[in-house]
Motif scaffolding. Structure first.
Motif, PDB file in Angstrom:
ATOM      1  N   ALA A 192       0.840  -1.200   0.000  1.00  0.00           N
ATOM      2  CA  ALA A 192       0.000   0.000   0.000  1.00  0.00           C
ATOM      3  C   ALA A 192       0.877   1.254   0.000  1.00  0.00           C
ATOM      4  CB  ALA A 192      -0.932  -0.009   1.209  1.00  0.00           C
ATOM      5  N   GLN A 193       1.916   1.262   0.844  1.00  0.00           N
ATOM      6  CA  GLN A 193       2.761   2.456   0.952  1.00  0.00           C
ATOM      7  C   GLN A 193       3.563   2.696  -0.320  1.00  0.00           C
ATOM      8  OE1 GLN A 193       5.173   2.019   4.449  1.00  0.00           O
ATOM      9  NE2 GLN A 193       3.569   2.838   5.783  1.00  0.00           N
ATOM     10  N   LEU A 194       4.223   1.641  -0.800  1.00  0.00           N
ATOM     11  CA  LEU A 194       5.133   1.820  -1.936  1.00  0.00           C
ATOM     12  C   LEU A 194       4.365   2.103  -3.224  1.00  0.00           C
ATOM     13  CD1 LEU A 194       8.185   1.649  -2.600  1.00  0.00           C
ATOM     14  CD2 LEU A 194       7.679  -0.593  -3.541  1.00  0.00           C
ATOM     15  N   LEU A 195       3.288   1.326  -3.470  1.00  0.00           N
ATOM     16  CA  LEU A 195       2.531   1.512  -4.710  1.00  0.00           C
ATOM     17  C   LEU A 195       1.896   2.899  -4.737  1.00  0.00           C
ATOM     18  CD1 LEU A 195       1.587   0.219  -7.320  1.00  0.00           C
ATOM     19  CD2 LEU A 195      -0.395  -0.675  -6.132  1.00  0.00           C
ATOM     20  N   GLU A 207      -4.147   3.998 -16.706  1.00  0.00           N
ATOM     21  CA  GLU A 207      -2.862   4.531 -17.167  1.00  0.00           C
ATOM     22  C   GLU A 207      -1.756   4.374 -16.121  1.00  0.00           C
ATOM     23  OE1 GLU A 207      -2.532   5.933 -20.206  1.00  0.00           O
ATOM     24  OE2 GLU A 207      -4.654   5.723 -20.728  1.00  0.00           O
ATOM     25  N   ALA A 208      -2.032   4.842 -14.901  1.00  0.00           N
ATOM     26  CA  ALA A 208      -0.949   4.973 -13.921  1.00  0.00           C
ATOM     27  C   ALA A 208      -0.504   3.627 -13.363  1.00  0.00           C
ATOM     28  CB  ALA A 208      -1.388   5.894 -12.788  1.00  0.00           C
ATOM     29  N   LEU A 209      -1.473   2.763 -13.070  1.00  0.00           N
ATOM     30  CA  LEU A 209      -1.178   1.531 -12.351  1.00  0.00           C
ATOM     31  C   LEU A 209      -0.135   0.685 -13.082  1.00  0.00           C
ATOM     32  CD1 LEU A 209      -2.048   0.264  -9.756  1.00  0.00           C
ATOM     33  CD2 LEU A 209      -3.811  -1.010 -10.951  1.00  0.00           C
ATOM     34  N   ARG A 210      -0.289   0.611 -14.433  1.00  0.00           N
ATOM     35  CA  ARG A 210       0.609  -0.238 -15.218  1.00  0.00           C
ATOM     36  C   ARG A 210       2.063   0.228 -15.043  1.00  0.00           C
ATOM     37  NH1 ARG A 210      -0.157   0.212 -21.108  1.00  0.00           N
ATOM     38  NH2 ARG A 210      -2.044   1.226 -20.346  1.00  0.00           N
ATOM     39  N   ASN A 211       2.263   1.536 -15.034  1.00  0.00           N
ATOM     40  CA  ASN A 211       3.627   2.050 -14.965  1.00  0.00           C
ATOM     41  C   ASN A 211       4.177   2.117 -13.552  1.00  0.00           C
ATOM     42  OD1 ASN A 211       4.211   2.811 -17.809  1.00  0.00           O
ATOM     43  ND2 ASN A 211       2.280   3.888 -17.495  1.00  0.00           N
ATOM     44  N   ALA A 212       3.270   2.205 -12.588  1.00  0.00           N
ATOM     45  CA  ALA A 212       3.742   2.310 -11.202  1.00  0.00           C
ATOM     46  C   ALA A 212       4.009   0.940 -10.603  1.00  0.00           C
ATOM     47  CB  ALA A 212       2.717   3.062 -10.355  1.00  0.00           C
ATOM     48  N   ALA A 213       3.512  -0.114 -11.257  1.00  0.00           N
ATOM     49  CA  ALA A 213       3.528  -1.438 -10.620  1.00  0.00           C
ATOM     50  C   ALA A 213       4.911  -2.088 -10.579  1.00  0.00           C
ATOM     51  CB  ALA A 213       2.536  -2.363 -11.314  1.00  0.00           C
ATOM     52  N   LEU A 214       5.789  -1.741 -11.537  1.00  0.00           N
ATOM     53  CA  LEU A 214       7.044  -2.492 -11.653  1.00  0.00           C
ATOM     54  C   LEU A 214       7.929  -2.459 -10.389  1.00  0.00           C
ATOM     55  CD1 LEU A 214       8.583  -4.327 -13.592  1.00  0.00           C
ATOM     56  CD2 LEU A 214       9.807  -2.318 -14.393  1.00  0.00           C
ATOM     57  N   PRO A 215       8.225  -1.258  -9.841  1.00  0.00           N
ATOM     58  CA  PRO A 215       9.048  -1.251  -8.618  1.00  0.00           C
ATOM     59  C   PRO A 215       8.375  -2.000  -7.471  1.00  0.00           C
ATOM     60  CG  PRO A 215       8.755   0.971  -9.477  1.00  0.00           C
ATOM     61  CD  PRO A 215       7.871   0.084 -10.267  1.00  0.00           C
ATOM     62  N   THR A 216       7.042  -1.900  -7.398  1.00  0.00           N
ATOM     63  CA  THR A 216       6.329  -2.604  -6.337  1.00  0.00           C
ATOM     64  C   THR A 216       6.491  -4.112  -6.491  1.00  0.00           C
ATOM     65  OG1 THR A 216       4.717  -0.845  -6.480  1.00  0.00           O
ATOM     66  CG2 THR A 216       4.129  -2.724  -5.138  1.00  0.00           C
ATOM     67  N   GLY A 263       8.407  -9.522  -4.744  1.00  0.00           N
ATOM     68  CA  GLY A 263       9.161 -10.754  -4.938  1.00  0.00           C
ATOM     69  C   GLY A 263      10.065 -11.052  -3.765  1.00  0.00           C
ATOM     70  N   VAL A 264      10.815 -10.038  -3.319  1.00  0.00           N
ATOM     71  CA  VAL A 264      11.738 -10.253  -2.201  1.00  0.00           C
ATOM     72  C   VAL A 264      10.962 -10.494  -0.915  1.00  0.00           C
ATOM     73  CG1 VAL A 264      13.553  -9.209  -0.834  1.00  0.00           C
ATOM     74  CG2 VAL A 264      13.521  -8.878  -3.302  1.00  0.00           C
ATOM     75  N   GLN A 265       9.915  -9.691  -0.709  1.00  0.00           N
ATOM     76  CA  GLN A 265       9.155  -9.829   0.529  1.00  0.00           C
ATOM     77  C   GLN A 265       8.408 -11.156   0.589  1.00  0.00           C
ATOM     78  OE1 GLN A 265       9.139  -7.894   3.211  1.00  0.00           O
ATOM     79  NE2 GLN A 265      10.743  -6.699   2.246  1.00  0.00           N
ATOM     80  N   PHE A 266       8.110 -11.742  -0.574  1.00  0.00           N
ATOM     81  CA  PHE A 266       7.398 -13.018  -0.601  1.00  0.00           C
ATOM     82  C   PHE A 266       8.203 -14.100   0.141  1.00  0.00           C
ATOM     83  CE2 PHE A 266       5.859 -16.821  -3.212  1.00  0.00           C
ATOM     84  CZ  PHE A 266       4.717 -16.965  -2.451  1.00  0.00           C
ATOM     85  N   THR A 267       9.542 -14.029   0.045  1.00  0.00           N
ATOM     86  CA  THR A 267      10.337 -15.013   0.767  1.00  0.00           C
ATOM     87  C   THR A 267      10.182 -14.832   2.282  1.00  0.00           C
ATOM     88  OG1 THR A 267      12.317 -13.635   0.746  1.00  0.00           O
ATOM     89  CG2 THR A 267      12.053 -15.166  -1.060  1.00  0.00           C
TER      90      THR A 267
END
Lengths: 288, 335
Positions: free
Chosen positions: B218-221, B251-260, B265-269
């Motif tokens: 929520a914070q990062l996205l 428009e925005a979600l697609r481009n903002a999603a990558l860093p999240t 991925g890392v947090q999933f571990t």
């Protein structure tokens, strides 16, 4: 425009102050309770009384005067056990966080400043360590070293040093390229002296912020290890062993779980809020 | 360049896994207490102990034991569990589906919940709602899964007992599983009672694991969304008459999603690591619960197998995240 933003800013300012004072007050209360436990605990935390088992807390029918938060399945006073539990929780959190901090920060400083083989070996160790599930690692270490508070503290330091090492390594690398480091070196200071007297004071705020977070983590780890019966003896009053007891007796005496849980919740939240606050206060980017 | 990066990543992953194997082996071997003596009845003679030690290979030198053990691991032979008297590989693979289903469900909950809160926060940016959401997610983030689990046990076990607080499925359900993926198999064979019972048992442990990650998402996205929403192409979409919500979603979600997604991925571990204690809390028959039993019973081969599997899972997920991030991000692809 100015009128629209002013109230928001003022509100944020107040919230930030409260976010410092409320957690600090809670931690201070815990410290007081831990120090004065024999004076304020209404009962002996170990005294069992099978005639008084599973007494409900004061606001329910059937409560017994003097047993404010009720009793557990062996008739031990919940409030007294929580007050004595604060001793163990705070002891573990301070000692574990400080040892983790010293161990991890030292490795982080060495890796960040000397680079080369120091960095390669320490970074590879961090990678290996991060591949272990931390809780399983803690359980395994305590099983290897034997149960007891010393093992719990050692396990925390042996697992969580990576948190300090990673952050302090990165910060040291940034600091090592600053002008003040060069001028100290030109002034004739040796590398190790520069590291200790020039760089260390500048990464200290991060270390302190991490220490706060680590204290919260240590309280949780101690509770988890008590919960799986690998901390000190289950008779001793720890929040984790109370929680384990309460989980077992959840359908008969939920208060044995509820009150230590609230305490643990507030303690962890307080430590992490204080840690975040310190980080923001000293970080020039975040505080501006 | 790309190929070289991938190769370097693969080699470091292999080194990490080897390091993990060494650490696990050494740790388990320095553990006090003779596991062989514990397996035998009290009247066992020293010869009995010696025979059984030889059977498990405990009479050789530590180095030889390590080589034999590692050789077995590479062939898929993880030894035999001391307490359960079954091959470790069989036991561990039997429990893995439960843990995978639980972590996957938790991941979906975290993505859904965190994503929704982020979109609301970006939609209501610079209002009191945003400040409120920030404060809430900050607090949710600092409470670990163990405490969330306990809170849910209290809420749904006592206050409002609508969900079961222990086990993986209602024991009264008769169903002969062939895979141990209860949800997957229930769906395929059309047994929706099985699916529903498993889901209702998984909901609370999955929520406990999901909440801290949801808060982080929520914070990062939201932060990334706010940055994207200041850019020209989103202004253009607004000028073309799209509502703010559809600008965010289309428009925005697609481009903002990558860093999240890289963070997820890392947090999933970490989330998978959390299953160890959360499964214990909810008596959920997964890998983590088995691991704690193995540690308490000093079942060395089983502990080694489980820890190694977790570590392999972690490093492989990290590797995949790194590689897919490199492939998805044009700047890194050519870097």
């Amino acid at each position: 425009m100015v009128d629209a933003t002013m109230p928001l800013r003022r509100r944020r300012f107040r919230v930030r102050n409260l976010r410092f004072w409320i957690p600090l007050t809670w931690i201070m209360m815990l410290v007081l309770a831990a120090l004065c436990a024999p004076l304020i605990a209404p009962h002996d935390p170990l005294a069992q009384d099978l005639f008084l088992e599973r007494l409900p807390p004061f606001f329910m029918d059937g409560a017994e005067p003097g047993y404010w938060l009720g009793t557990d399945s062996l008739g031990r006073d919940v409030l007294s056990r929580m007050i004595y539990g604060a001793r163990i929780a705070l002891f573990v959190s301070v000692i574990a966080a400080v040892s983790t901090g010293i161990f991890g920060s030292t490795l982080g400083l060495l890796a960040g400043y000397y680079g080369g083989w120091w960095d390669r070996v320490i970074s590879r160790l961090v990678d290996i360590w991060m591949a272990f599930p931390p809780v399983l690692f803690a359980v395994l270490l305590v099983a290897v070293m034997g149960t007891g508070l010393t093992s719990v503290i050692a396990a925390i330091a042996l697992i969580d040093w990576t948190r300090f090492a990673r952050v302090i390594r990165a910060e040291t690398m940034v600091q090592a390229h600053m002008d003040y480091v060069d001028s100290a070196r030109i002034g004739g200071a040796r590398r190790f002296t520069t590291l200790v007297s020039e760089i260390l004071p500048n990464v200290m705020p991060s270390i302190i912020a991490l220490l706060m977070l680590e204290m919260g983590i240590a309280v949780i780890v101690e509770a988890i290890l008590s919960f799986v019966n690998l901390s000190i003896s289950s008779d001793d009053p720890t929040w984790g062993s109370m929680i384990a007891e309460g989980r077992g007796a959840i359908h008969f005496a939920w208060w044995v779980l509820l009150f230590p849980l609230i305490t643990l919740f507030l303690t962890v939240l307080s430590f992490s809020t204080l840690g975040e606050g310190i980080k923001k206060k000293f970080d020039p980017v975040l505080s501006s | 360049m790309l190929l070289k990066n991938v190769l370097v990543r693969l080699i470091t992953t292999a080194i990490t896994l080897f390091g993990v194997a060494v650490v696990v082996f050494v740790l388990v071997r320095v553990a006090p207490g003779n596991p062989i003596a514990m397996m035998l009845p009290p009247g066992a003679t020293p010869e009995d102990i010696a025979n059984l030690s030889a059977l498990y290979g405990f009479d050789k030198s530590i180095f030889e034991q390590f080589v034999i053990w590692l050789g077995g691991v590479l062939r898929g032979d993880f030894g035999t569990s001391i307490t359960l008297r079954q091959p470790v590989a069989e036991l561990v693979l039997g429990r893995l589906p439960a843990t995978l289903e639980l972590s996957t469900m938790a991941l979906f909950i975290a993505l859904g919940l965190g994503g929704t809160v982020a979109v609301i926060g970006a939609r209501k940016r610079d209002t009191a709602t945003e400040v409120g959401l920030d404060l809430t997610s900050g607090a949710v983030l600092s409470i670990p899964d163990f405490l969330w689990g306990l809170i849910f046990v209290l809420l749904f076990g006592v206050l409002w007992p609508i969900l079961s607080i222990s086990g993986r499925i209602d024991p009264r359900i008769e169903f002969d599983f062939t895979t141990n993926f209860y949800i997957f198999e229930g769906l395929i064979r059309g047994r929706f009672d099985v699916v529903m019972s498993t889901l209702s048992h998984m909901l609370m442990p999955a929520m406990s694991l999901a909440l801290p990650l949801a808060a982080m998402i929520a914070q990062l996205l939201k932060q990334n969304l706010k940055e994207v929403l200041n850019q020209d192409y989103t202004t253009l979409a607004r000028v073309r008459g799209f509502s703010e919500t559809s600008v965010i979603l289309r428009e925005a979600l697609r481009n903002a999603a990558l860093p999240t997604l890289a963070l997820v991925g890392v947090q999933f571990t970490f989330l998978i690591g959390g299953t160890v204690i959360v499964e214990r809390l909810f008596a959920f028959e997964g890998l983590g619960n088995m691991a704690i039993d193995a540690v308490i019973n000093r079942d060395l081969p089983l502990i080694q197998g489980i820890v190694l599997l977790f570590a392999a899972l972690f490093t492989v997920i990290n590797l995949l995240v790194d590689l897919s991030y490199t492939l998805l991000n044009p700047r890194l692809r050519h870097g």
